[in-house]
Design a protein around this motif. Structure first.
Motif, PDB file in Angstrom:
ATOM      1  N   LEU A   1     -18.530 -36.152   2.897  1.00  0.00           N
ATOM      2  CA  LEU A   1     -18.801 -36.478   1.498  1.00  0.00           C
ATOM      3  C   LEU A   1     -17.507 -36.609   0.702  1.00  0.00           C
ATOM      4  N   ILE A   2     -16.567 -35.702   0.954  1.00  0.00           N
ATOM      5  CA  ILE A   2     -15.288 -35.767   0.251  1.00  0.00           C
ATOM      6  C   ILE A   2     -14.535 -37.028   0.626  1.00  0.00           C
ATOM      7  N   SER A   3     -14.590 -37.388   1.906  1.00  0.00           N
ATOM      8  CA  SER A   3     -13.925 -38.607   2.367  1.00  0.00           C
ATOM      9  C   SER A   3     -14.502 -39.841   1.691  1.00  0.00           C
ATOM     10  N   LEU A   4     -15.836 -39.885   1.594  1.00  0.00           N
ATOM     11  CA  LEU A   4     -16.477 -41.031   0.947  1.00  0.00           C
ATOM     12  C   LEU A   4     -16.133 -41.084  -0.531  1.00  0.00           C
ATOM     13  N   ALA A   5     -16.061 -39.915  -1.167  1.00  0.00           N
ATOM     14  CA  ALA A   5     -15.715 -39.888  -2.587  1.00  0.00           C
ATOM     15  C   ALA A   5     -14.297 -40.411  -2.803  1.00  0.00           C
ATOM     16  N   GLY A   6     -13.409 -40.099  -1.842  1.00  0.00           N
ATOM     17  CA  GLY A   6     -12.046 -40.591  -1.954  1.00  0.00           C
ATOM     18  C   GLY A   6     -11.926 -42.084  -1.763  1.00  0.00           C
ATOM     19  N   ASP A   7     -12.920 -42.672  -1.050  1.00  0.00           N
ATOM     20  CA  ASP A   7     -12.921 -44.119  -0.836  1.00  0.00           C
ATOM     21  C   ASP A   7     -13.563 -44.881  -1.987  1.00  0.00           C
ATOM     22  N   THR A   8     -14.201 -44.141  -2.918  1.00  0.00           N
ATOM     23  CA  THR A   8     -14.898 -44.788  -4.035  1.00  0.00           C
ATOM     24  C   THR A   8     -13.909 -45.192  -5.106  1.00  0.00           C
TER      25      THR A   8
END
Length: 206
Positions: free
Chosen positions: A197-204
């Motif tokens: 989830l943190i990784s995806l948030a960083g890609d947003t």
């Protein structure tokens, strides 16, 4: 409805930390008898809330309990399981919501899923097809998720690539193995989901 605090274990009272923490609402999902209630009880730092009802003959033909792991099952979750877990080093608090595994609870499932940031989907290598409906619901809501293969005593060991193919998982969806009865194992699965989830948030894009 029998709504009660878990009596199987009584964790010490753990208050919310005074320092700022990110708060994530997480679904623990999967079909009937997959270990959702067990997983939440295993890792929760507070006394868990659960809403179980006795399974009766009215469920015959609706709930599939012929599998050997389900034959001794006498109750089923009809609303939610709830627990809380603080990942202190990451500065994160996880609010864990276990969801009913049967399709007739779809309206309730939609309500529980509101506001969730992601899901940990428990599967059994012997009952993979039973997980498809839950995964479809999660994907329809656009929720990111991690798949955790619950290590039942009867379960076969399946090559991860084969599992990904059978479950039709995207390459970026984490796939882990856990034992819902073991705290460290279940914690590792939740950490894998949180990192995802943190990784995806960083890609947003901001």
């Amino acid at each position: 409805m029998d709504s009660a605090l878990s009596r199987t274990s009584r964790p010490q009272v753990v208050y919310l930390p005074e320092t700022p923490h990110e708060r994530f609402k997480i679904l623990i999902a999967g079909p009937l008898g997959i270990g959702k209630t067990t997983a939440i009880k295993t890792v929760s730092e507070i006394q868990t809330l659960h809403t179980d009802e006795i399974m009766t003959t009215a469920a015959a033909g609706t709930d599939e309990v012929a599998h050997q792991e389900l034959r001794a099952k006498t109750t089923t979750t009809v609303a939610i399981d709830f627990g809380r877990l603080t990942l202190e080093q990451a500065g994160i608090i996880l609010y864990l919501f276990g969801t009913p595994g049967q399709r007739r609870f779809r309206p309730l499932w939609d309500d529980i899923a509101e506001g969730a940031l992601g899901a940990l989907v428990l599967v059994d290598t012997e009952r993979l097809k039973e997980s498809f409906e839950v995964m479809d619901l999660i994907e329809e809501r656009g929720l990111p998720y991690t798949v955790a293969v619950n290590a039942f005593p009867h379960s076969r060991t399946v090559n991860p690539h084969t599992l990904r193919t059978k479950l039709d998982l995207d390459d970026h969806t984490p796939l882990v193995v856990c034992d819902a009865r073991d705290k460290n194992s279940t914690l590792d699965a939740l950490i894998a989901l949180t990192a995802h989830l943190i990784s995806l948030a960083g890609d947003t894009p901001s």
